[in-house]
Design an enzyme around this catalytic site. Structure first.
Site: not given
Length: 191
Positions: A68-70
């Protein structure tokens, strides 16, 4: 049985998976987060999530790997994690009294299938005083967070309005993730 592996050292992502009852292990991805030439923030977060998951999946091909990446964006400017307190203050001043977007991309990799998706959430901040910003930056909370704030921590007092998935802003759109895991024959809703 295939295990679920979270390719992240984020304590927030770990906590969200635990809250949802998703059984998992952690193997932190050592991928250098580099943003190339992409057409949109959604492309960026899905690509980075896929890079992280792929790096861990190389040595764990019998399991399901989550990456995941934000990122936070404001007027086409990407606001990642601040490199220092001055940059954190600058980001918070930029977001003060305005609406910005938070994008979280997720990649799920198994031997036979790869799924990527993203969630976009709009967050509006109250007008912040210099004293509020300085006190928050001094707490060091914003230093490891995209956009220089944690919506689940002290940064929550800056939020006037949110449109979209709160948990995506925290770092993992857990409701959507649980639904996507069903494609991999993982159903935690009956556990």
């Amino acid at each position: 049985m295939r295990k679920i592996i979270l390719a992240s050292g984020s304590p927030r992502r770990k906590e969200l998976l635990e809250l949802a009852g998703v059984p998992f292990e952690i193997i932190v991805s050592e991928v250098e987060e580099t943003i190339g030439a992409y057409s949109s923030p959604s492309d960026i977060v899905m690509s980075l999530a896929l890079q992280k998951a792929s790096a861990v999946a190389e040595n764990n091909s019998d399991h399901i790997v989550l990456g995941a990446d934000t990122i936070v964006t404001y007027e086409s400017r990407i606001l990642g994690k601040p490199s220092n307190k001055a940059e954190a203050k600058e980001m918070l001043q930029l977001l003060s009294g305005k609406t910005h977007e938070v994008y979280t991309g997720v990649a799920i990799i198994a031997k036979d299938k790869t799924v990527t998706f993203y969630e976009r959430t709009e967050v509006t901040f109250w007008e912040l005083t210099e004293e509020e910003i300085d006190a928050y930056v001094a707490s060091k909370e914003p230093l490891d967070k995209a956009g220089s704030y944690g919506i689940q921590g002290k940064g929550s007092i800056f939020v006037q309005h949110i449109q979209g998935d709160y948990y995506s802003v925290v770092g993992l759109p857990i409701s959507r993730l649980v639904r996507e895991l069903k494609q991999f024959n993982i159903d935690v809703t009956h556990a």
